[in-house]
Structure formats: structure tokens, C-alpha cells
Write a protein that holds these residues in place. Structure first.
Motif, PDB file in Angstrom:
ATOM      1  N   GLU A   1      58.544  26.200  17.632  1.00 43.34           N
ATOM      2  CA  GLU A   1      59.904  26.296  16.636  1.00 43.34           C
ATOM      3  C   GLU A   1      60.790  24.798  16.865  1.00 43.34           C
ATOM      4  O   GLU A   1      60.810  24.278  15.914  1.00 43.34           O
ATOM      5  CB  GLU A   1      60.069  27.454  16.148  1.00 43.34           C
ATOM      6  CG  GLU A   1      59.779  28.771  16.003  1.00 43.34           C
ATOM      7  CD  GLU A   1      59.996  29.838  15.598  1.00 43.34           C
ATOM      8  OE1 GLU A   1      61.623  29.788  16.100  1.00 43.34           O
ATOM      9  OE2 GLU A   1      59.525  30.892  15.737  1.00 43.34           O
ATOM     10  N   GLU A   2      60.995  24.706  18.153  1.00 41.72           N
ATOM     11  CA  GLU A   2      62.456  23.983  17.964  1.00 41.72           C
ATOM     12  C   GLU A   2      62.434  22.925  19.366  1.00 41.72           C
ATOM     13  O   GLU A   2      62.728  22.255  19.200  1.00 41.72           O
ATOM     14  CB  GLU A   2      63.479  25.110  18.496  1.00 41.72           C
ATOM     15  CG  GLU A   2      63.385  25.902  17.433  1.00 41.72           C
ATOM     16  CD  GLU A   2      64.829  26.587  17.936  1.00 41.72           C
ATOM     17  OE1 GLU A   2      65.703  26.130  18.438  1.00 41.72           O
ATOM     18  OE2 GLU A   2      65.417  27.504  17.343  1.00 41.72           O
TER      19      GLU A   2
ATOM     20  N   LYS B   1      59.950  29.824  20.295  1.00 40.87           N
ATOM     21  CA  LYS B   1      60.946  28.828  20.070  1.00 40.87           C
ATOM     22  C   LYS B   1      60.803  27.281  20.372  1.00 40.87           C
ATOM     23  O   LYS B   1      61.026  26.142  20.166  1.00 40.87           O
ATOM     24  CB  LYS B   1      62.360  29.488  21.178  1.00 40.87           C
ATOM     25  CG  LYS B   1      62.854  30.739  20.655  1.00 40.87           C
ATOM     26  CD  LYS B   1      62.330  30.916  18.894  1.00 40.87           C
ATOM     27  CE  LYS B   1      62.794  32.451  18.534  1.00 40.87           C
ATOM     28  NZ  LYS B   1      62.695  32.691  16.695  1.00 40.87           N
TER      29      LYS B   1
END
Length: 411
Positions: A279-280, A276
Motif C-alpha cells: 500500500e505505502e 503495508k
């Protein structure tokens, strides 16, 4: 005292490859009073029929930061305590609604939050806390950056995950102060990290003498040290110094995993956070220095599970998510399920996690005398671990300490 009978309960707790035969679980107050194949006279008890569903112990996440309400931990430490607490309350509630009835905070939470949880002022999981994590200057809790050599003015804020201490006397004092303030174990930063700006992953935090001092202070208080660790040399050194709880361990090698298992240590992988963050993280304010470090640990994560499983090193469930990424907490089950049997993955969040927390008779089990921390799942997670994801959508019933905190209608 109100009794609740959960009938036709097929129990999945990670200790067997199949659910048990239907049982009746009797809850009295905040504890489980009885688990048996027969229901017994209901009297005035509330009866809940779990036919075609599975009963599990409440889940345990052994690596969280309930005050990490932003992805940027440096910015997080500058927030006012009141705002951090307000956002943390929501974060804790969401964890409970995912079925996590206990979480182990490994840096940041304070004893006031434990009291708030225990007295019911906050509807969230049970809290087991390390207080502020200990970091050397320039280590994983030092967010001052290259151009700020002044004192760290924010380490006493609720939003700070750790505090800085250098040298054996400072380590001893910091450990003693955290224990005095309610820490149930000590957390140290013994390797570089992703979220901090000036410590590369290979960086070894603290000297052997400093780590040993922390271990001695923890043992003197009847507890243990957990250490943030990635690289194989740092992990081995920490185990040699007596560290008991090995957080992350992405770059561990087989010989060190075997050594740690012989020494009775636990590992707490946290693979979902790297996916994550990749990705973020940048969009959520993670600095460029941190984003550049993610793949150095992310890509080795799955292989580390296989290495630790082969070595017989117990692995507890952990996630280590930050800010809005907390919504991905339950996806750790699916990631681990890519290489580990579902039974082992579930056991990591029940029996093994409870043993690491030194509460194996009280949590992580469906047994007489344990806390009535329970979740009901539509379907069998031994066959489909994704039933434990989707923000508790497949959990129509969640019980914490005998209180029904979620009861969605079913047919």
C-alpha cells in the motif's frame, strides 16, 4: 518499597478461552509479588480498581528493526548514527504506548540501545537483540545494487540492519563479533527478500556449511540462530542445519512445517508488513525492484498460518515494519485473527513469544516473580482483537517493570 494493588483484574494471557475470575495482582518494585483472589491488607499500597477491564501481560513483538526509521533500508544505512538514534527513540516510545513492553530486534540494534533502555534513558520496550544480521554478498542485507561492486562502506552504521560475510571463516568471525558486542542470538539472511535489490525471493543465502557454522557458533555461546526465510526448500534446509527461529515462512508447505515442529523450531510470521509495503512502500521510497517482489510472498501469507497451525508449529508474534509503517504494528493481531482463534493470536504475543525469547518466567505472563510488564484493556480482546490496535487507545494503563508509563483517567 512501593506496593501497587491491581484489584478486580480479569486476566487474559492467551492460555485460556475466557478471562479469569477477578484477581488481585500485587506489584512490588519491578516484579509481580502476588496473584490471588483476595486483596490482602493495603497498608500504604496504591490501589487501582480494574473493574470491567482486562489485565494482560505486556505484549511481545518478536520481529522488529528499531533502527529502520526509513522504508528504504539502503538509504537508512546512509543516515548519521545520531539521527537514526533520535528517530529510534521516538519509534520505541510509540511501541511501548501500543502495549509492547518487550521487542526482539532481528537486525540493526546495538548493545548501547539495550543499555539505554535498561537504565531508563529511553522510554521504550525491553530489547532483545541480534546485533547486525549476517548476509552473504548479494544477499538480503546487500543494498549496493547492480552497478556498485565496491566494498559496503555503510555496514558499520547504526542504520544498517546487517553486515556482509562470505565463507565459513567469515561467518564464524562475524557471529563471534556480534555475540561479543552484545547479540543475544544470531540472525542470518538465508533467502532472498523484498527490501533488497538483487536477490529474488527464491534466492538461497549461504551454503549449508555456512549456515551450520553460524548454528555452531550460536550454540557454543548458549544461544540460537534466527533466519530470514520464505521458500519451502530454504526453510527445510535451515531446519536441517539447526536453525531454531524461522522468520516469515510465507511459502512453507505442510511437510516442512511438520518437520520444523518435530525439531522444536518456532515460526515468526510477519503478515502486516507485506500489506503495508504493497500500500505505502513505493510512496515511501521502496525501489521498483522491491515493490515487484511483494505479492510473491504477500498473497500466500494467510495460508501459511493455517499450514503452521495444522502442523503444530509454534508461531510467535512479529511485524517487521519499516519507517512510518511502524504505526500499523498492532494490526498484525487483526490479520491473524482472520484465520486463527483470538486466544492463539494473543498467546503468540505472550507465552509463545516469551518462550522463544527464553524468558518465559519473566515476561509474557502475569505470575509471581515475573516482571511487572502489564497492560489494561477496555473490553475483552478475546472477543475483539481490534481492542489491541489504534495506537493503544483502548489501553488506559501500561506498566513496564513496575513503572506506570501510561495512566489515562477512566470512570
Amino acid at each position: 518499597m512501593q506496593l501497587t494493588h491491581l484489584t478486580n483484574a480479569r486476566i487474559v494471557d492467551g492460555t485460556a478461552p475466557e478471562p479469569t475470575l477477578p484477581m488481585t495482582v500485587i506489584i512490588e518494585g519491578d516484579r509481580i509479588r502476588q496473584v490471588s483472589p483476595t486483596c490482602g491488607p493495603p497498608g500504604s499500597a496504591q490501589i487501582i480498581d480494574l473493574k470491567n477491564r482486562v489485565l494482560m501481560p505486556g505484549l511481545i513483538d518478536c520481529h522488529v528493526h528499531i533502527v529502520a526509521v526509513l522504508a528504504s533500508l539502503g538509504q537508512n544505512a546512509t543516515l548519521p548514527d545520531s539521527l537514526v538514534m533520535a528517530r529510534s527513540i521516538r519509534l520505541q516510545h510509540d511501541m511501548l504506548m501500543r502495549g509492547f513492553t518487550t521487542v526482539r530486534d532481528v537486525g540493526g540494534a546495538d548493545h548501547g540501545q539495550v543499555v539505554a533502555s535498561n537504565e531508563g534513558s529511553v522510554l521504550g520496550p525491553r530489547l532483545i537483540i541480534a546485533g547486525k544480521a549476517l548476509s552473504q554478498s548479494g544477499g538480503h542485507c546487500d543494498f549496493r545494487g547492480r552497478f556498485n561492486a565496491g566494498p559496503n562502506h555503510f555496514e558499520t552504521r547504526l542504520g544498517s540492519l546487517g553486515r556482509l560475510c562470505d565463507g565459513v571463516p567469515e561467518i564464524r568471525r562475524a557471529a563471534r563479533e556480534e555475540i561479543k558486542a552484545g547479540a543475544q542470538f544470531i540472525k542470518i539472511m538465508a533467502n532472498g527478500g523484498v527490501a533488497s535489490p538483487t536477490d529474488p525471493i527464491h534466492f538461497r543465502g549461504f551454503s549449508q556449511e555456512e549456515i551450520t557454522a553460524a548454528v555452531q557458533e550460536a550454540e557454543a555461546a548458549g544461544t540460537y540462530v534466527a533466519a530470514h526465510l520464505y521458500t519451502d526448500p530454504a526453510i527445510r534446509r535451515a531446519v536441517e542445519c539447526g536453525v531454531h527461529s524461522l522468520e516469515h515462512c510465507n511459502l512453507i508447505e505442510p511437510a516442512t512445517a511438520q518437520f520444523a515442529a518435530r525439531r522444536g523450531a518456532f515460526a515468526i510470521p510477519t503478515l502486516v508488513t507485506y500489506d503495508k509495503l504493497a500500500e505505502e512502500g513505493e510512496a515511501l521510497g521502496l525501489g521498483a525492484e522491491s515493490v515487484a517482489k511483494i505479492d510473491s510472498v504477500r498473497l500466500a501469507g494467510i495460508g501459511s498460518l493455517e499450514i503452521m497451525q495444522a502442523a503444530g508449529l509454534p508461531m510467535a508474534f512479529g511485524t517487521d515494519l519499516l519507517g512510518p509503517m511502524h504505526r500499523h504494528q498492532s494490526e498484525e493481531f487483526v490479520i491473524r485473527g482472520q484465520v486463527l482463534p483470538a486466544q492463539m493470536v494473543i498467546e503468540s504475543a505472550t507465552r509463545i513469544a516469551a518462550k522463544l525469547c527464553r524468558m518465559e518466567q519473566a515476561i509474557g505472563t502475569v505470575a509471581p516473580g515475573a516482571f511487572a510488564d502489564l497492560i489494561v484493556v477496555d473490553g475483552d480482546p478475546l472477543r475483539d482483537l481490534s481492542l489491541l490496535t489504534r495506537q493503544g487507545a483502548h489501553m488506559p494503563l501500561i506498566v513496564k517493570g513496575g513503572d506506570i508509563v501510561k495512566h489515562a483517567p477512566w470512570h
